[in-house]
Design an enzyme around this catalytic site. Structure first.
Site, PDB file in Angstrom:
ATOM      1  N   HIS A 149      -9.971   2.509  -0.455  1.00  0.00           N
ATOM      2  CA  HIS A 149      -8.493   2.319  -0.362  1.00  0.00           C
ATOM      3  C   HIS A 149      -8.181   1.539  -1.445  1.00  0.00           C
ATOM      4  O   HIS A 149      -8.476   0.166  -1.514  1.00  0.00           O
ATOM      5  CB  HIS A 149      -8.192   1.478   1.051  1.00  0.00           C
ATOM      6  CG  HIS A 149      -6.815   1.078   1.161  1.00  0.00           C
ATOM      7  ND1 HIS A 149      -5.928   1.316   0.253  1.00  0.00           N
ATOM      8  CD2 HIS A 149      -6.021   0.588   2.346  1.00  0.00           C
ATOM      9  CE1 HIS A 149      -4.599   1.304   0.988  1.00  0.00           C
ATOM     10  NE2 HIS A 149      -4.740   0.582   2.153  1.00  0.00           N
ATOM     11  N   HIS A 178      -2.712   8.579   5.920  1.00  0.00           N
ATOM     12  CA  HIS A 178      -3.039   7.155   5.286  1.00  0.00           C
ATOM     13  C   HIS A 178      -4.482   7.015   5.816  1.00  0.00           C
ATOM     14  O   HIS A 178      -5.204   6.338   4.586  1.00  0.00           O
ATOM     15  CB  HIS A 178      -1.986   6.192   5.979  1.00  0.00           C
ATOM     16  CG  HIS A 178      -2.156   4.635   5.378  1.00  0.00           C
ATOM     17  ND1 HIS A 178      -1.989   4.480   3.902  1.00  0.00           N
ATOM     18  CD2 HIS A 178      -2.693   3.608   5.892  1.00  0.00           C
ATOM     19  CE1 HIS A 178      -2.433   3.263   3.818  1.00  0.00           C
ATOM     20  NE2 HIS A 178      -2.819   2.686   4.785  1.00  0.00           N
ATOM     21  N   GLU A 224      -0.471   6.108  13.061  1.00  0.00           N
ATOM     22  CA  GLU A 224      -0.003   7.133  12.555  1.00  0.00           C
ATOM     23  C   GLU A 224      -0.466   8.532  13.328  1.00  0.00           C
ATOM     24  O   GLU A 224       0.188   9.413  13.242  1.00  0.00           O
ATOM     25  CB  GLU A 224      -0.571   7.524  11.197  1.00  0.00           C
ATOM     26  CG  GLU A 224      -2.054   7.559  10.818  1.00  0.00           C
ATOM     27  CD  GLU A 224      -2.301   7.752   9.322  1.00  0.00           C
ATOM     28  OE1 GLU A 224      -1.524   8.467   8.761  1.00  0.00           O
ATOM     29  OE2 GLU A 224      -3.419   7.385   8.929  1.00  0.00           O
ATOM     30  N   PHE A 254       1.210  -3.184   4.349  1.00  0.00           N
ATOM     31  CA  PHE A 254       1.373  -4.693   4.934  1.00  0.00           C
ATOM     32  C   PHE A 254       2.862  -5.049   4.768  1.00  0.00           C
ATOM     33  O   PHE A 254       3.392  -4.519   3.532  1.00  0.00           O
ATOM     34  CB  PHE A 254       0.646  -5.679   4.339  1.00  0.00           C
ATOM     35  CG  PHE A 254      -0.807  -5.742   4.536  1.00  0.00           C
ATOM     36  CD1 PHE A 254      -1.295  -4.934   5.763  1.00  0.00           C
ATOM     37  CD2 PHE A 254      -1.918  -6.600   4.345  1.00  0.00           C
ATOM     38  CE1 PHE A 254      -2.542  -4.802   5.983  1.00  0.00           C
ATOM     39  CE2 PHE A 254      -3.094  -6.581   4.676  1.00  0.00           C
ATOM     40  CZ  PHE A 254      -3.619  -5.758   5.660  1.00  0.00           C
ATOM     41  N   CYS A 295       0.871  -1.267   0.059  1.00  0.00           N
ATOM     42  CA  CYS A 295       0.189   0.091  -0.133  1.00  0.00           C
ATOM     43  C   CYS A 295       0.778   1.247  -0.006  1.00  0.00           C
ATOM     44  O   CYS A 295       0.207   2.356  -0.109  1.00  0.00           O
ATOM     45  CB  CYS A 295      -0.970   0.028   1.227  1.00  0.00           C
ATOM     46  SG  CYS A 295      -2.282  -1.524   1.254  1.00  0.00           S
ATOM     47  N   LYS A 332      -9.371   8.542   1.810  1.00  0.00           N
ATOM     48  CA  LYS A 332     -10.017   7.205   1.919  1.00  0.00           C
ATOM     49  C   LYS A 332     -11.244   7.043   2.608  1.00  0.00           C
ATOM     50  O   LYS A 332     -12.126   6.278   2.311  1.00  0.00           O
ATOM     51  CB  LYS A 332      -9.155   6.048   2.667  1.00  0.00           C
ATOM     52  CG  LYS A 332      -7.790   5.620   2.138  1.00  0.00           C
ATOM     53  CD  LYS A 332      -7.096   4.715   2.875  1.00  0.00           C
ATOM     54  CE  LYS A 332      -5.737   4.663   2.282  1.00  0.00           C
ATOM     55  NZ  LYS A 332      -4.657   5.587   2.614  1.00  0.00           N
TER      56      LYS A 332
END
Length: 421
Positions: free
Chosen positions: A345, A308, A319, A404, A168, A340
């Protein structure tokens, strides 16, 4: 060090067919997530997605291109053409070997690979398959490098042509690497960005298995809820964004419109867990610190943080901690938001779409909101710009990504005239 700027932009995202529609959706705080229409999603736990209404023929792709290109590659090529046209860059001004391409993607040609398997196996019924039914382009679908090669043909690029695939953060890292190609002297102009079209049964099943996506199927438009106390997973999506990168000197010499300068970029890995995140956000904070140092900006110079903001509990808290560590007291004063919440996403593509949103925030002096944020999580206690966009001077933006594998990336974009420390 060579200063690198963005002079062209192309976008395909849920809710719109280009840059203007993309920004309209974000600035108005509308959502484009909906129930999955691409296949029968009834057997799945999560049945919502951010789908792109895309007609390749209407976008100018030939029948031959439509046949050989995976959907993700089609997105990338269309966006690259749009970005090149937007830049006004005369390609003949740069020798082919001085043009480069860097493309990011998490799952590459997953759409076509799955479709071909279903044909060969009669929807999984047959273990032994007849190769006579195999598409002549199956090899293209298997090799991720085919997608950047198609973009290279579009740009006439005979210089470095690279695929970046690290989950990502791919969209952020592809653009960051494109900047480095120009700075190291390997290319004069780079078409960079990312694409992903992961709304397929196999990908949906993968995220169902680890319960990363939301089961809020009865409210598709409200399903993506970053930083909200009621959030319960992200909404899978598709999309693409491509950019034309060139040196500041080149852009100024030809009188090009400059969206922003890419002042700094860094990436780190937590070397900890494939999907787990450390609560302190130390690796993301370190990437932010390095990106700020490269841009020669202080934390207080950042006017907006494009988070994010996936809508998973551990990511949003992770975050938030990283912003507090890297920005200090300014973390409580600077607006933060997640797009998002509106477009979902799109895995490897989202980092580039977030760069596009950051460029347009600078262009329009407007911070896009976090949609669906009605019940703030007490552990996420920053200014997340709930529901409504905010008009304000926006000269420097920090955008971050988390993926990930423990990947954490950060990029600083700013107006070229912003004074460095």
């Amino acid at each position: 060090m060579t200063r690198v700027v963005v002079t062209g932009l192309g976008v395909r995202a849920p809710g719109g067919s280009g840059v203007k529609e993309f920004w309209s959706l974000l600035s108005e705080g509308r959502t484009a997530t909906r129930g999955i229409t691409f296949f029968d999603s009834s057997p799945f736990r999560s049945r919502v997605a951010g789908e792109v209404d895309f007609d390749g023929a209407a976008e100018g792709l030939t029948p031959q291109e439509l046949r050989r290109m995976d959907r993700a590659t089609q997105f990338a090529v269309v966006c690259a053409r749009e970005a090149l046209a937007d830049s006004g860059l005369p390609l003949e001004a740069h020798a082919p070997e001085r043009r480069g391409v860097v493309l990011g993607s998490a799952v590459a040609a997953a759409t076509s690979l799955e479709n071909e398997y279903l044909v060969l196996s009669d929807s999984g019924r047959d273990w032994l398959v007849d190769p006579a039914h195999l598409s002549p382009y199956m090899g293209d679908y298997l090799s991720p490098g085919v997608a950047p090669a198609e973009v290279a043909w579009t740009a006439g690029a005979e210089g470095p042509v690279i695929m970046v695939s690290d989950g990502c953060t791919s969209g952020l890292d592809a653009v960051g690497y494109g900047v480095q190609l120009i700075q190291e002297g390997s290319a004069d102009v780079v078409v960079a960005g990312a694409t992903d079209t992961p709304i397929t049964p196999i990908v949906v099943a993968c995220f169902d298995a680890i319960k990363a996506t939301t089961p809020r199927n009865d409210e598709p438009a409200l399903a993506s809820r970053p930083f909200d106390a009621t959030r319960n997973g992200f909404v899978l999506a598709e999309g693409a964004a491509m950019f034309v990168l060139e040196s500041h000197a080149s852009a100024r010499a030809r009188g090009a419109h400059v969206y922003a300068e890419i002042g700094g970029y860094a990436t780190r890995c937590n070397a900890y867990h494939m999907t787990g995140l450390k609560k302190d956000g130390r690796e993301m904070a370190e990437a932010i610190r390095v990106a700020l140092d490269q841009a020669r900006l202080n934390p207080t110079d950042i006017d907006y943080v494009n988070a994010h903001g996936s809508g998973t509990k551990q990511n949003d808290r992770h975050e938030t901690a990283a912003f507090k560590t890297s920005l200090g007291r300014h973390a409580y004063d600077v607006p933060v938001s997640s797009i998002k919440s509106m477009i979902g996403h799109s895995l490897g593509a989202i980092g580039s779409l977030e760069i596009a949103a950051s460029l347009l925030a600078i262009e329009n002096d407007t911070v896009p909101p976090t949609a669906n944020l009605h019940h703030p999580d007490p552990e996420c206690d920053l200014d997340y710009v709930p529901l409504t966009a905010r008009e304000q001077p926006t000269n420097a933006v920090l955008t971050v990504g988390s993926g990930f594998g423990g990947f954490q990336s950060a990029m600083v974009l700013h107006r070229p005239e912003v004074t460095a420390v």
